[in-house]
Every structure is written in C-alpha cells, then in structure tokens.
Design a protein around this motif. Structure first.
Motif, PDB file in Angstrom:
ATOM      1  N   VAL A   5      37.314  58.410  41.301  1.00  0.00           N
ATOM      2  CA  VAL A   5      37.718  56.986  41.466  1.00  0.00           C
ATOM      3  C   VAL A   5      36.926  56.423  42.660  1.00  0.00           C
ATOM      4  CG1 VAL A   5      39.696  55.650  42.534  1.00  0.00           C
ATOM      5  CG2 VAL A   5      40.332  57.553  40.999  1.00  0.00           C
ATOM      6  N   ALA A   6      36.518  57.276  43.710  1.00  0.00           N
ATOM      7  CA  ALA A   6      35.733  56.844  44.985  1.00  0.00           C
ATOM      8  C   ALA A   6      34.126  56.476  44.143  1.00  0.00           C
ATOM      9  CB  ALA A   6      35.255  58.110  45.748  1.00  0.00           C
ATOM     10  N   GLY A   7      33.555  57.131  43.215  1.00  0.00           N
ATOM     11  CA  GLY A   7      32.415  56.980  42.509  1.00  0.00           C
ATOM     12  C   GLY A   7      32.310  55.611  41.972  1.00  0.00           C
ATOM     13  N   CYS A   8      33.406  55.300  41.464  1.00  0.00           N
ATOM     14  CA  CYS A   8      33.688  53.998  40.622  1.00  0.00           C
ATOM     15  C   CYS A   8      33.776  52.878  41.824  1.00  0.00           C
ATOM     16  CB  CYS A   8      35.071  53.832  39.711  1.00  0.00           C
ATOM     17  SG  CYS A   8      35.073  55.043  38.490  1.00  0.00           S
ATOM     18  N   MET A   9      34.478  52.976  42.772  1.00  0.00           N
ATOM     19  CA  MET A   9      34.646  51.752  43.821  1.00  0.00           C
ATOM     20  C   MET A   9      33.299  51.870  44.513  1.00  0.00           C
ATOM     21  SD  MET A   9      37.852  51.137  43.774  1.00  0.00           S
ATOM     22  CE  MET A   9      37.539  51.692  42.007  1.00  0.00           C
ATOM     23  N   VAL A  10      32.371  52.688  44.649  1.00  0.00           N
ATOM     24  CA  VAL A  10      31.189  52.501  45.444  1.00  0.00           C
ATOM     25  C   VAL A  10      30.045  51.925  44.294  1.00  0.00           C
ATOM     26  CG1 VAL A  10      29.078  53.653  46.379  1.00  0.00           C
ATOM     27  CG2 VAL A  10      31.350  54.445  46.889  1.00  0.00           C
ATOM     28  N   ARG A  11      30.131  52.078  42.996  1.00  0.00           N
ATOM     29  CA  ARG A  11      29.379  51.449  42.111  1.00  0.00           C
ATOM     30  C   ARG A  11      29.718  49.991  41.850  1.00  0.00           C
ATOM     31  NH1 ARG A  11      29.982  56.517  39.499  1.00  0.00           N
ATOM     32  NH2 ARG A  11      31.683  55.834  38.127  1.00  0.00           N
ATOM     33  N   ALA A  12      31.180  49.653  42.064  1.00  0.00           N
ATOM     34  CA  ALA A  12      31.479  48.280  42.329  1.00  0.00           C
ATOM     35  C   ALA A  12      31.027  47.545  43.288  1.00  0.00           C
ATOM     36  CB  ALA A  12      33.080  48.282  42.318  1.00  0.00           C
ATOM     37  N   ALA A  13      30.865  48.293  44.388  1.00  0.00           N
ATOM     38  CA  ALA A  13      30.233  47.641  45.482  1.00  0.00           C
ATOM     39  C   ALA A  13      28.895  47.425  45.612  1.00  0.00           C
ATOM     40  CB  ALA A  13      30.607  48.299  46.721  1.00  0.00           C
ATOM     41  N   GLU A  14      27.997  48.363  44.922  1.00  0.00           N
ATOM     42  CA  GLU A  14      26.554  48.237  44.459  1.00  0.00           C
ATOM     43  C   GLU A  14      26.323  46.769  43.612  1.00  0.00           C
ATOM     44  OE1 GLU A  14      24.582  52.442  44.841  1.00  0.00           O
ATOM     45  OE2 GLU A  14      25.683  51.994  43.100  1.00  0.00           O
ATOM     46  N   ARG A  15      27.318  46.801  42.926  1.00  0.00           N
ATOM     47  CA  ARG A  15      27.145  45.727  41.796  1.00  0.00           C
ATOM     48  C   ARG A  15      27.781  44.346  42.194  1.00  0.00           C
ATOM     49  NH1 ARG A  15      29.342  49.836  37.046  1.00  0.00           N
ATOM     50  NH2 ARG A  15      27.373  51.094  36.790  1.00  0.00           N
ATOM     51  N   ARG A  16      28.632  44.454  43.198  1.00  0.00           N
ATOM     52  CA  ARG A  16      29.319  43.494  43.748  1.00  0.00           C
ATOM     53  C   ARG A  16      30.155  42.808  42.698  1.00  0.00           C
ATOM     54  NH1 ARG A  16      26.503  41.316  48.402  1.00  0.00           N
ATOM     55  NH2 ARG A  16      27.477  39.123  48.181  1.00  0.00           N
TER      56      ARG A  16
ATOM     57  N   ALA B  57      35.882  42.739  39.651  1.00  0.00           N
ATOM     58  CA  ALA B  57      37.126  43.668  39.359  1.00  0.00           C
ATOM     59  C   ALA B  57      36.514  44.863  38.952  1.00  0.00           C
ATOM     60  CB  ALA B  57      37.733  42.790  38.304  1.00  0.00           C
ATOM     61  N   VAL B  58      37.251  45.993  39.227  1.00  0.00           N
ATOM     62  CA  VAL B  58      36.831  47.271  38.850  1.00  0.00           C
ATOM     63  C   VAL B  58      38.379  47.754  38.312  1.00  0.00           C
ATOM     64  CG1 VAL B  58      36.776  48.129  41.086  1.00  0.00           C
ATOM     65  CG2 VAL B  58      35.894  49.623  39.334  1.00  0.00           C
ATOM     66  N   TYR B  59      38.329  48.816  37.270  1.00  0.00           N
ATOM     67  CA  TYR B  59      39.456  49.287  36.599  1.00  0.00           C
ATOM     68  C   TYR B  59      39.421  50.761  36.492  1.00  0.00           C
ATOM     69  CZ  TYR B  59      40.772  44.463  35.419  1.00  0.00           C
ATOM     70  OH  TYR B  59      40.922  43.150  35.583  1.00  0.00           O
ATOM     71  N   VAL B  60      39.956  51.490  37.071  1.00  0.00           N
ATOM     72  CA  VAL B  60      40.349  52.915  36.956  1.00  0.00           C
ATOM     73  C   VAL B  60      41.485  53.473  36.712  1.00  0.00           C
ATOM     74  CG1 VAL B  60      39.674  55.079  38.083  1.00  0.00           C
ATOM     75  CG2 VAL B  60      38.321  53.214  38.568  1.00  0.00           C
ATOM     76  N   PRO B  61      41.871  53.833  35.233  1.00  0.00           N
ATOM     77  CA  PRO B  61      40.865  54.017  34.262  1.00  0.00           C
ATOM     78  C   PRO B  61      40.567  52.818  33.628  1.00  0.00           C
ATOM     79  CG  PRO B  61      43.225  54.440  33.446  1.00  0.00           C
ATOM     80  CD  PRO B  61      43.151  54.368  34.872  1.00  0.00           C
ATOM     81  N   VAL B  62      39.640  52.520  32.625  1.00  0.00           N
ATOM     82  CA  VAL B  62      38.972  51.195  32.225  1.00  0.00           C
ATOM     83  C   VAL B  62      39.748  50.535  31.282  1.00  0.00           C
ATOM     84  CG1 VAL B  62      36.777  51.847  32.584  1.00  0.00           C
ATOM     85  CG2 VAL B  62      37.606  52.702  30.553  1.00  0.00           C
ATOM     86  N   TRP B  63      40.827  51.366  30.891  1.00  0.00           N
ATOM     87  CA  TRP B  63      41.682  50.650  29.700  1.00  0.00           C
ATOM     88  C   TRP B  63      42.680  49.870  30.659  1.00  0.00           C
ATOM     89  CZ3 TRP B  63      46.747  51.669  30.786  1.00  0.00           C
ATOM     90  CH2 TRP B  63      47.330  52.741  31.757  1.00  0.00           C
TER      91      TRP B  63
ATOM     92  N   TYR C 154      30.066  41.954  50.827  1.00  0.00           N
ATOM     93  CA  TYR C 154      30.915  41.995  49.633  1.00  0.00           C
ATOM     94  C   TYR C 154      32.193  42.652  50.296  1.00  0.00           C
ATOM     95  CZ  TYR C 154      32.778  44.060  45.574  1.00  0.00           C
ATOM     96  OH  TYR C 154      33.604  44.645  44.283  1.00  0.00           O
ATOM     97  N   TYR C 155      33.389  42.122  49.661  1.00  0.00           N
ATOM     98  CA  TYR C 155      34.834  42.632  50.391  1.00  0.00           C
ATOM     99  C   TYR C 155      35.320  43.192  49.205  1.00  0.00           C
ATOM    100  CZ  TYR C 155      39.599  42.360  51.918  1.00  0.00           C
ATOM    101  OH  TYR C 155      40.879  42.558  52.093  1.00  0.00           O
ATOM    102  N   LEU C 156      36.003  44.504  49.123  1.00  0.00           N
ATOM    103  CA  LEU C 156      36.540  44.980  48.347  1.00  0.00           C
ATOM    104  C   LEU C 156      37.975  45.308  48.536  1.00  0.00           C
ATOM    105  CD1 LEU C 156      36.491  46.405  45.199  1.00  0.00           C
ATOM    106  CD2 LEU C 156      35.743  48.233  46.237  1.00  0.00           C
ATOM    107  N   GLN C 157      38.772  44.618  47.877  1.00  0.00           N
ATOM    108  CA  GLN C 157      40.297  45.024  47.922  1.00  0.00           C
ATOM    109  C   GLN C 157      40.972  45.978  46.888  1.00  0.00           C
ATOM    110  OE1 GLN C 157      42.463  43.389  50.287  1.00  0.00           O
ATOM    111  NE2 GLN C 157      43.661  45.279  49.734  1.00  0.00           N
ATOM    112  N   ILE C 158      41.616  47.043  47.719  1.00  0.00           N
ATOM    113  CA  ILE C 158      41.935  47.816  46.755  1.00  0.00           C
ATOM    114  C   ILE C 158      43.570  47.689  46.166  1.00  0.00           C
ATOM    115  CG2 ILE C 158      42.858  50.564  46.574  1.00  0.00           C
ATOM    116  CD1 ILE C 158      39.790  50.170  46.797  1.00  0.00           C
ATOM    117  N   ALA C 159      43.753  47.477  45.079  1.00  0.00           N
ATOM    118  CA  ALA C 159      44.810  47.088  44.546  1.00  0.00           C
ATOM    119  C   ALA C 159      45.544  48.233  43.622  1.00  0.00           C
ATOM    120  CB  ALA C 159      44.768  45.627  43.908  1.00  0.00           C
TER     121      ALA C 159
END
Length: 301
Positions: free
Chosen positions: A222-233, A236-242, A136-141
C-alpha cells in the motif's frame, strides 16, 4: 542510500501518523526515492525508532495534528530544517467501533477531530509551502468514504468528511498549481486492523464481506502505491484497484448495506454481545493516553 533520480529526489515530504504502520512505511519509501522526510506523530520514542530505519535524511516531530498552534510551529521548523515542503500526506488517523448509542461521546468526537479536523489543520499549515513549490497534497481516505458500515459510525463519518474536504480543496487551489489526491484504501495490515479483528463484532462484520473486499494488503504494498501516486500527482489512487468500480455504484451501496445489516446484525447479536472497542491499535491507545506533544525536532541521526 537514496533512490535514483526521480520526481521526489531532493524534495521535502511530510507524513503525519508516521510512528508506525502505513505512515512509517510511506516515510521509508519516500526516502528510498530520494526525498527528505518529516515524520509527524504522537510518540517521540516510536518516531525515533522509525527514523533509524529511514535510508536518508529524516527528522521527527512529536505533535498532535489537532493542535493548531503546535502544527504551525512544526511547519515552520520543517521549513527551516528541511526546506520548503513539496508533498504532504495527511495520514494520521484513529478508529473506534461498536454501537453508536453506547459509544463514548469523547472518543467518538476524537475520531472526527483527528481524522477530519487534523487533516484540515495539516493542509492549512503546509499550504504556503505547497503554493511555493506547486506541490502535492495526498489525503488518506478509505472505502468507508464511499460506503459506510454499521458499528463504525465515527470512522465512516470522518472518512466521508476527508473525501469531501479534499475535493473542495482541490477545486480551490488548482489554479495555484497545487494538486490534491485522495487515497481510497481497503484493509491494510496495520495494528489498527489487527486490533479490530480481536473484537468479535468487527471481526464478524469483515468476515461477512465479499471475499475480495475482506482481503488484507501488506503495508509495504500500500505504501508503494501511495508514493507512486505522489510521483504522478494522481487525483485518486485505489488499493486494491477494483475499489475504483465502487464509485460507479456508490449511490446503491447504502440501501444494500442496510438490507444486509438488517439480516445479519440480529444473527451476530445472538452469538456475541455488541460492545464498544475504544480507540483501536497501539496508535489509538497512544492517542487516548493523551501525552502532551513536544514539537521540538530531533536533530540527531
């Protein structure tokens, strides 16, 4: 102690821009969930301090993500010392602000090189590992990938670029079992953002955003959200969710931003002179200092 068994247990994770801020917080969170972490960044001493806070196996490499040869050497060393990589987070980034016409061409170009070219270089050297691990590759945008703002032309261009790069890469490698995610972030409490608030123009521009859009989020959240995104592959992940809702109206955002800027920028200019900021934050200053990278790993704990 490492975290309980989960999808990251025993995996090797690479985080670029890990010397401070979001990168350092992600490295700690990945380690808490059982991963071995490779910390890549520009400052050897700062990386070593971060490594001391990692609750598990971690090694650090001082390297410039825009140096292709050095990145290839680091990728080989990570593989030899920590094993094949399963997750790569392209987090390294710098920013500068101020009027485009007055910006230093070299610094403007450097933002593009670190944020966009450096992300592509990171993906290039670690893709063989991700193929082997079906990783899994996560690009921080950024929100800047969706809607550009005045006085931040290099940063906005680079973040729009990394979004397009990640979309293209996802389509290219999906059949190989590699997943590619994009993290859309708003304001995160890092030294880059705190430094931006020291500059009147950038501070005023943020103050004129709608209240939810100007909120600053703790780096650990924010870091917790990124790591959970990696676990779920996650794709897209949005912080905040809106921020997800901005995808629905992104076509309307440029004319709205232009209209607001046409009204507000003259008011701001009457109150304070517009000036360029240079690279923002301690990480930006370290990059500007241009210390020669030394890619040999630190092996002591």
């Amino acid at each position: 102690m490492t975290g309980s068994a989960g999808p990251l247990q025993g995996r090797t994770v690479v985080v670029t821009g890990a010397a401070r801020g979001l990168g350092a917080a992600m490295a700690r969170e990945f380690a808490r969930r059982g991963a071995a972490v490779a910390l890549l960044g520009r400052e050897e001493s700062t990386l070593a301090e971060v490594r001391k806070t990692i609750p598990g196996e971690a090694r650090c490499w001082e390297v410039d993500v825009t140096d292709d040869d050095a990145m290839r050497r680091v990728a080989a060393q990570v593989r030899d010392l920590l094993g094949p990589v399963s997750v790569v987070v392209a987090n390294a980034g710098v920013a500068e602000g101020g009027p485009f016409v007055e910006s230093d061409p070299g610094l403007w170009r450097r933002v593009i090189e670190v944020n966009l070219v450096g992300s592509a270089g990171t993906a290039r050297v670690f893709l063989p590992d991700l193929r082997a691990s079906r990783g899994y590759y996560l690009q921080i945008a950024s929100l800047a990938s969706i809607g550009a703002a005045p006085m931040m032309s290099a940063y906005c261009a680079s973040k729009a670029g990394v979004e397009s790069f990640a979309h293209s890469l996802r389509a290219e490698v999906a059949h190989e079992g590699i997943d590619v995610g994009i993290a859309y972030l708003n304001w995160t409490d890092t030294d880059m953002i705190r430094d931006a608030d020291e500059h009147p123009v950038l501070r005023e521009l943020r103050a004129h955003m709608p209240r939810p859009a100007r909120k600053v989020y703790p780096v650990e959240t924010v870091a917790g959200c990124m790591v959970r995104a990696a676990e779920r592959r996650s794709a897209a992940v949005y912080v905040p969710v809106w921020l997800r809702a901005t995808q629905l109206v992104r076509g309307a955002m440029p004319p709205v931003v232009t209209l607001l800027s046409k009204r507000e920028l003259p008011r701001l200019q009457r109150r304070t002179a517009f000036a360029t900021t240079g690279l923002l934050g301690a990480g930006g200053r370290a990059d500007a200092a241009g210390s020669r990278p030394r890619p040999a790993p630190s092996t002591d704990r």
